[in-house]
Design an enzyme around this catalytic site. Structure first.
Site, short mmCIF file in Angstrom:
data_model
loop_
_atom_site.label_atom_id
_atom_site.label_comp_id
_atom_site.label_asym_id
_atom_site.label_seq_id
_atom_site.Cartn_x
_atom_site.Cartn_y
_atom_site.Cartn_z
N THR A 168 -20.17 -18.53 -11.91
CA THR A 168 -19.84 -18.73 -13.34
C THR A 168 -18.73 -17.79 -13.81
OG1 THR A 168 -21.57 -17.17 -13.96
CG2 THR A 168 -22.18 -19.50 -13.88
N GLY A 169 -18.29 -16.89 -12.96
CA GLY A 169 -17.22 -15.95 -13.33
C GLY A 169 -15.86 -16.62 -13.23
N VAL B 145 -13.20 -15.95 -11.32
CA VAL B 145 -12.78 -16.22 -9.94
C VAL B 145 -13.70 -17.26 -9.31
CG1 VAL B 145 -12.51 -15.25 -7.63
CG2 VAL B 145 -11.65 -13.99 -9.62
N LYS C 205 -29.98 -14.67 -15.38
CA LYS C 205 -30.00 -15.40 -16.67
C LYS C 205 -29.34 -16.78 -16.56
CE LYS C 205 -25.86 -13.12 -18.77
NZ LYS C 205 -24.84 -13.91 -18.13
N CYS D 184 -6.05 -8.61 -5.70
CA CYS D 184 -5.05 -9.61 -6.08
C CYS D 184 -3.63 -9.05 -6.03
CB CYS D 184 -5.35 -10.16 -7.47
SG CYS D 184 -5.91 -8.95 -8.65
N GLN E 287 0.08 -6.51 -15.03
CA GLN E 287 -1.06 -7.32 -14.63
C GLN E 287 -1.70 -8.09 -15.78
OE1 GLN E 287 -2.09 -4.20 -11.05
NE2 GLN E 287 -3.73 -5.59 -11.65
N GLY F 89 -7.24 -10.57 -14.75
CA GLY F 89 -7.72 -9.69 -13.67
C GLY F 89 -8.93 -8.88 -14.09
N HIS G 237 -0.09 -11.94 -12.18
CA HIS G 237 0.42 -10.57 -12.06
C HIS G 237 1.89 -10.59 -11.67
CE1 HIS G 237 -3.61 -9.29 -12.55
NE2 HIS G 237 -3.92 -8.94 -11.31
C1 2RA Z 1 -7.37 -6.40 -11.90
N1 2RA Z 1 -6.88 -6.44 -9.51
O1 2RA Z 1 -6.34 -7.08 -12.08
C2 2RA Z 1 -7.91 -6.15 -10.51
C3 2RA Z 1 -9.18 -6.90 -10.26
N2 2RA Z 1 -9.02 -8.29 -10.31
O2 2RA Z 1 -8.02 -5.92 -12.84
#
Ligand code: 2RA
Length: 329
Positions: free
Chosen positions: A9-10, A12, A37, A126, A153, A157, A234
């Site tokens: 459910t996240g 990623v 949950k 990533c 970024q 992320g 990113h």
């Molecule tokens: C970020 N690379 O972008 C780390 C974890 N996904 O926060």
């Protein structure tokens, strides 16, 4: 293949399901796993509804492959339990990345080191993946001497809550607080928590993981990781000093011919990579390649990728594809 997706459910995890479907991965049974949950809730995959299972139930199903993206603590606790029933785990957390017992894989670079004995495989960070996709061919041809990377970024992320904070601040609501400061109209020189020598954990990942993936400890690497109010991916400004001289057009041709990389470098027509346009794509986009006139054998470039896709879910699924194609699962 019986496939578990842990953290289904996240952000990623949701992209993992999408990529498994898009790439028509041979899933014969799907076991979505999420927090207690969420157990009993439904996720959709290939037009069908699947009930979210508890970790214990998923382990009892003995999946062939388990894709993890649920944080390092969950990986440390449950990846070995899946491996113990014969499952091959591909873990997107940082839990196993620098463990010498575990392989850290970007398929285009080092999938060849995988064997049937690798039961917990680490998916790199990533910002590392998009960097090494470019460093690898350049290292092979010119030899890396020193790399300086500054990242910009995406809030994706950090996760859904960070996306919610940005969108709330855009509409004037400053009540959401995932980051120490407002992210809208801002740039935070902090990705993750601070660690040794006042570097953040994100910067330490960028300074250590590439050497393991490239199998080369001979070059120097330093990083500054910055969070910016962006959602598509990113971006990285990279300065690379080679051991040897190079030809700029030869570099562009080399990268353009590297699978998984798309060269976007035509500044006369304002063509260069941007996260707004990398979102939802699996390639690593490279541009602004130019000689660093301040130092011999050195160049600058700009690298952009969707951190949820090639930076996480797609790379993990590509590892799973390699395992299946090479009869390692
Ligand atoms: C970020 N690379 O972008 C780390 C974890 N996904 O926060």
């Amino acid at each position: 293949m019986k496939v578990a997706v842990v953290g289904a459910t996240g952000m990623v995890g949701q992209v993992m399901l999408k990529v498994l479907e898009e790439r028509n991965f041979p899933v014969t049974a799907l076991f979505p796993v999420a927090s207690e949950k969420s157990v009993g809730n439904i996720v959709n995959f290939k037009g069908k509804e699947f009930t979210i299972l508890s970790m214990e139930d998923a382990i009892s199903k003995k999946p062939d492959i388990a894709l993890f993206s649920a944080g390092g603590d969950i990986s440390l606790k449950f990846a070995p339990k899946f491996a113990a029933v014969g499952t091959t785990v591909i873990d997107n957390s940082s839990a196993f990345r620098m463990n010498p017992e575990n392989q850290l894989i970007v398929p285009e670079i080092n999938a060849g080191i995988l064997t049937k004995e690798d039961k917990v495989i680490a998916n790199p960070n990533c910002s590392t993946i998009q960097l090494v996709m470019v460093l690898h061919p350049l290292n092979q041809k010119y030899g890396l001497k020193r790399v300086v990377v500054s990242t910009y970024q995406s809030v994706t992320g950090t996760g859904k809550n960070a996306v919610d904070q940005l969108n709330a601040e855009i509409s004037g609501d400053k009540s959401e607080k995932v980051y120490p400061y407002e992210i809208f109209k801002n740039a935070l020189p902090q990705c993750d928590v601070f660690s040794e020598d006042d570097y953040t954990k994100e910067e330490i990942k960028l300074m250590t993981e590439p050497k393991k993936i490239l199998g080369d400890d001979s070059f120097n690497l330093t990083a500054t990781a910055v969070r910016v109010p962006v959602q598509g991916g990113h971006s990285e400004s990279v300065n690379i000093e080679f051991e040897n001289e190079y030809d700029i057009e030869e570099v562009k041709t080399l990268l353009s011919n590297t699978p998984g990389i798309i060269l976007q470098d035509d500044v006369k027509n304002n063509i260069y990579p941007m996260p707004l346009y990398s979102e939802g794509k699996d390639e690593v986009f490279v541009g602004r390649i130019r000689r660093d006139r301040s130092q011999i054998n050195t160049l600058n470039m700009w690298i952009v990728a969707d951190n949820l896709r090639k930076g996480a879910a797609t790379n993990a699924v590509q590892i799973a594809e390699y395992l299946v194609q090479n009869n390692l699962v």
